[in-house]
Design a protein around this motif. Structure first.
Motif, PDB file in Angstrom:
ATOM      1  N   ASP A  57     -30.647  18.832 -54.233  1.00  0.00           N
ATOM      2  CA  ASP A  57     -30.051  19.744 -53.255  1.00  0.00           C
ATOM      3  C   ASP A  57     -29.237  18.972 -52.219  1.00  0.00           C
ATOM      4  O   ASP A  57     -28.123  19.377 -51.868  1.00  0.00           O
ATOM      5  CB  ASP A  57     -31.144  20.565 -52.571  1.00  0.00           C
ATOM      6  CG  ASP A  57     -30.570  21.610 -51.643  1.00  0.00           C
ATOM      7  OD1 ASP A  57     -29.735  22.417 -52.106  1.00  0.00           O
ATOM      8  OD2 ASP A  57     -30.951  21.609 -50.454  1.00  0.00           O
ATOM      9  N   THR A  58     -29.772  17.859 -51.767  1.00  0.00           N
ATOM     10  CA  THR A  58     -29.046  17.033 -50.796  1.00  0.00           C
ATOM     11  C   THR A  58     -27.751  16.507 -51.401  1.00  0.00           C
ATOM     12  O   THR A  58     -26.693  16.567 -50.772  1.00  0.00           O
ATOM     13  CB  THR A  58     -29.927  15.861 -50.321  1.00  0.00           C
ATOM     14  OG1 THR A  58     -31.116  16.397 -49.713  1.00  0.00           O
ATOM     15  CG2 THR A  58     -29.193  14.982 -49.331  1.00  0.00           C
ATOM     16  N   LEU A 109     -26.040  17.778 -53.861  1.00  0.00           N
ATOM     17  CA  LEU A 109     -25.118  18.898 -54.044  1.00  0.00           C
ATOM     18  C   LEU A 109     -24.421  19.250 -52.734  1.00  0.00           C
ATOM     19  O   LEU A 109     -23.213  19.449 -52.686  1.00  0.00           O
ATOM     20  CB  LEU A 109     -25.849  20.114 -54.597  1.00  0.00           C
ATOM     21  CG  LEU A 109     -25.006  21.380 -54.752  1.00  0.00           C
ATOM     22  CD1 LEU A 109     -23.857  21.159 -55.728  1.00  0.00           C
ATOM     23  CD2 LEU A 109     -25.878  22.540 -55.196  1.00  0.00           C
ATOM     24  N   ARG A 110     -25.168  19.315 -51.660  1.00  0.00           N
ATOM     25  CA  ARG A 110     -24.575  19.654 -50.358  1.00  0.00           C
ATOM     26  C   ARG A 110     -23.583  18.587 -49.895  1.00  0.00           C
ATOM     27  O   ARG A 110     -22.535  18.899 -49.337  1.00  0.00           O
ATOM     28  CB  ARG A 110     -25.664  19.880 -49.315  1.00  0.00           C
ATOM     29  CG  ARG A 110     -26.450  21.141 -49.581  1.00  0.00           C
ATOM     30  CD  ARG A 110     -27.547  21.344 -48.558  1.00  0.00           C
ATOM     31  NE  ARG A 110     -28.411  22.431 -48.919  1.00  0.00           N
ATOM     32  CZ  ARG A 110     -28.183  23.703 -48.640  1.00  0.00           C
ATOM     33  NH1 ARG A 110     -27.082  24.038 -47.997  1.00  0.00           N
ATOM     34  NH2 ARG A 110     -29.039  24.633 -49.006  1.00  0.00           N
ATOM     35  N   ARG A 136     -14.902  19.946 -49.824  1.00  0.00           N
ATOM     36  CA  ARG A 136     -14.235  20.754 -48.786  1.00  0.00           C
ATOM     37  C   ARG A 136     -13.292  19.894 -47.960  1.00  0.00           C
ATOM     38  O   ARG A 136     -12.158  20.279 -47.694  1.00  0.00           O
ATOM     39  CB  ARG A 136     -15.263  21.406 -47.864  1.00  0.00           C
ATOM     40  CG  ARG A 136     -15.782  22.719 -48.343  1.00  0.00           C
ATOM     41  CD  ARG A 136     -16.545  23.461 -47.265  1.00  0.00           C
ATOM     42  NE  ARG A 136     -17.564  22.669 -46.589  1.00  0.00           N
ATOM     43  CZ  ARG A 136     -18.824  22.548 -46.987  1.00  0.00           C
ATOM     44  NH1 ARG A 136     -19.234  23.178 -48.057  1.00  0.00           N
ATOM     45  NH2 ARG A 136     -19.672  21.813 -46.309  1.00  0.00           N
ATOM     46  N   GLN A 168     -20.458  19.040 -51.964  1.00  0.00           N
ATOM     47  CA  GLN A 168     -19.694  20.188 -51.476  1.00  0.00           C
ATOM     48  C   GLN A 168     -18.949  19.842 -50.190  1.00  0.00           C
ATOM     49  O   GLN A 168     -17.792  20.230 -50.016  1.00  0.00           O
ATOM     50  CB  GLN A 168     -20.629  21.379 -51.240  1.00  0.00           C
ATOM     51  CG  GLN A 168     -21.144  21.976 -52.515  1.00  0.00           C
ATOM     52  CD  GLN A 168     -22.250  22.994 -52.286  1.00  0.00           C
ATOM     53  OE1 GLN A 168     -22.919  22.987 -51.256  1.00  0.00           O
ATOM     54  NE2 GLN A 168     -22.454  23.861 -53.264  1.00  0.00           N
ATOM     55  N   ARG A 169     -19.593  19.104 -49.311  1.00  0.00           N
ATOM     56  CA  ARG A 169     -18.935  18.711 -48.054  1.00  0.00           C
ATOM     57  C   ARG A 169     -17.739  17.802 -48.324  1.00  0.00           C
ATOM     58  O   ARG A 169     -16.674  17.968 -47.730  1.00  0.00           O
ATOM     59  CB  ARG A 169     -19.943  18.012 -47.152  1.00  0.00           C
ATOM     60  CG  ARG A 169     -19.416  17.687 -45.798  1.00  0.00           C
ATOM     61  CD  ARG A 169     -20.508  17.191 -44.900  1.00  0.00           C
ATOM     62  NE  ARG A 169     -19.954  16.839 -43.614  1.00  0.00           N
ATOM     63  CZ  ARG A 169     -20.646  16.263 -42.662  1.00  0.00           C
ATOM     64  NH1 ARG A 169     -21.928  15.987 -42.841  1.00  0.00           N
ATOM     65  NH2 ARG A 169     -20.080  15.942 -41.530  1.00  0.00           N
TER      66      ARG A 169
END
Length: 84
Positions: A64-65, A67-68, A75, A71-72
């Motif tokens: 999860d970390t 993936l985040r 972006r 994503q950051r």
């Protein structure tokens, strides 16, 4: 190489990603991001390694970390490509 990779704000993001990856014990990818701070040609291979880790992480929290963080980064890259 994207001109974005030479901006000071992107350097800060690379440091953040490195530290966060160390916190969830993804040290091999964290090392790639650390090295990319000094050699910007390593940014894209580091991001690709992070993509692979998202798919193959052993811990749900680490996955999860990762993936985040991915994503950051995505972006940041997408937003700045539009404005450059």
């Amino acid at each position: 190489m994207t001109p974005l990779f030479n901006h000071p704000e992107f350097s800060s993001l690379l440091l953040t990603v490195t530290a966060a990856l160390r916190e969830v014990e993804i040290d091999d990818v964290a090392d790639l991001f650390k090295d990319s701070i000094f050699d910007r040609s390593l940014v894209e291979p580091a991001i690709e390694a992070l993509r692979r880790r998202v798919k193959n992480s052993h811990s749900a929290f680490a996955q999860d970390t990762a993936l985040r963080l991915l994503q950051r980064l995505n972006r940041c890259i997408q937003l700045n490509r539009v404005s450059l």
